[in-house]
Structures are given as C-alpha cells and as structure tokens.
Motif scaffolding. Structure first.
Motif, PDB file in Angstrom:
ATOM      1  N   HIS A 282       0.863  -1.175   0.000  1.00  0.00           N
ATOM      2  CA  HIS A 282       0.000   0.000   0.000  1.00  0.00           C
ATOM      3  C   HIS A 282       0.900   1.226   0.000  1.00  0.00           C
ATOM      4  CE1 HIS A 282      -2.425   3.091   2.182  1.00  0.00           C
ATOM      5  NE2 HIS A 282      -3.260   2.736   1.239  1.00  0.00           N
TER       6      HIS A 282
ATOM      7  N   ILE B 127      -3.133   2.828 -13.734  1.00  0.00           N
ATOM      8  CA  ILE B 127      -3.201   1.418 -13.364  1.00  0.00           C
ATOM      9  C   ILE B 127      -2.433   0.636 -14.428  1.00  0.00           C
ATOM     10  CG2 ILE B 127      -4.728  -0.570 -13.093  1.00  0.00           C
ATOM     11  CD1 ILE B 127      -6.822   1.382 -11.998  1.00  0.00           C
TER      12      ILE B 127
ATOM     13  N   ILE C 294      -1.464  -1.742  -9.309  1.00  0.00           N
ATOM     14  CA  ILE C 294      -2.646  -2.596  -9.477  1.00  0.00           C
ATOM     15  C   ILE C 294      -3.937  -1.789  -9.387  1.00  0.00           C
ATOM     16  CG2 ILE C 294      -3.891  -4.586  -8.528  1.00  0.00           C
ATOM     17  CD1 ILE C 294      -1.182  -5.226  -9.812  1.00  0.00           C
ATOM     18  N   ASP C 295      -4.002  -0.826  -8.437  1.00  0.00           N
ATOM     19  CA  ASP C 295      -5.215  -0.041  -8.251  1.00  0.00           C
ATOM     20  C   ASP C 295      -4.853   1.332  -7.690  1.00  0.00           C
ATOM     21  OD1 ASP C 295      -7.905   0.525  -8.322  1.00  0.00           O
ATOM     22  OD2 ASP C 295      -8.416  -0.640  -6.540  1.00  0.00           O
TER      23      ASP C 295
ATOM     24  N   ALA D 194      -6.698   5.003  -5.881  1.00  0.00           N
ATOM     25  CA  ALA D 194      -7.870   5.692  -5.340  1.00  0.00           C
ATOM     26  C   ALA D 194      -7.442   7.064  -4.842  1.00  0.00           C
ATOM     27  CB  ALA D 194      -8.476   4.888  -4.201  1.00  0.00           C
TER      28      ALA D 194
ATOM     29  N   ILE E 122      -2.345   3.856  -3.442  1.00  0.00           N
ATOM     30  CA  ILE E 122      -1.974   2.945  -4.521  1.00  0.00           C
ATOM     31  C   ILE E 122      -1.750   1.546  -3.957  1.00  0.00           C
ATOM     32  CG2 ILE E 122      -0.201   2.443  -6.260  1.00  0.00           C
ATOM     33  CD1 ILE E 122       0.392   5.472  -6.242  1.00  0.00           C
TER      34      ILE E 122
END
Length: 71
Positions: free
Chosen positions: A27, A38, A54-55, A57, A65
């Motif tokens: 994280h 991404i 990977i993702d 927000a 991230i």
C-alpha cells in the motif's frame, strides 16, 4: 503441504521450498496532482523498475496505490 493440482500451486511450492515469495502487495501513498496509471511501472530511487500499479484511489490530496513490488 500435500501434493495436488490446485490454483496457486506453483506459488505455494516456491514459498515452501525457497522460503519466500518473490513479489508482495504493498500500500503506497503518493502526494502529487497527476494521477498514476493502473498498470504503470513503479521505480526506485535508482530509476530501476521494481513493480506494477494494481489499483489507484484518490483520498483528499493524495493517491492511495496498491502495487505489486519485488522483494
């Protein structure tokens, strides 16, 4: 560990016999105005590629991230 064919068998075997996984989920917090992509590459201080995003927000003024990084 028992022998058998199942999803993730190679990862379990690698972890058991080598004693560690080669990549881990991390994280990260990024404070910038441009959003990261991404699938983008994560670099270390020496500009060597060490992982993949990977993702992403947005939270307040920073991006959270999830990235898979090499150990």
């Amino acid at each position: 560990f028992k022998k058998g064919c199942y999803t993730g068998q190679e990862i379990i075997a690698r972890t058991q016999y080598l004693g560690k996984a080669k990549k881990n989920l991390h994280h990260l917090l990024l404070k910038q105005t441009i959003p990261p992509e991404i699938g983008g590459t994560v670099f270390n201080e020496s500009q060597q590629a060490i992982g993949t995003i990977i993702d992403v927000a947005l939270e307040k003024e920073a991006y959270k991230i999830l990235a898979v990084l090499q150990s």
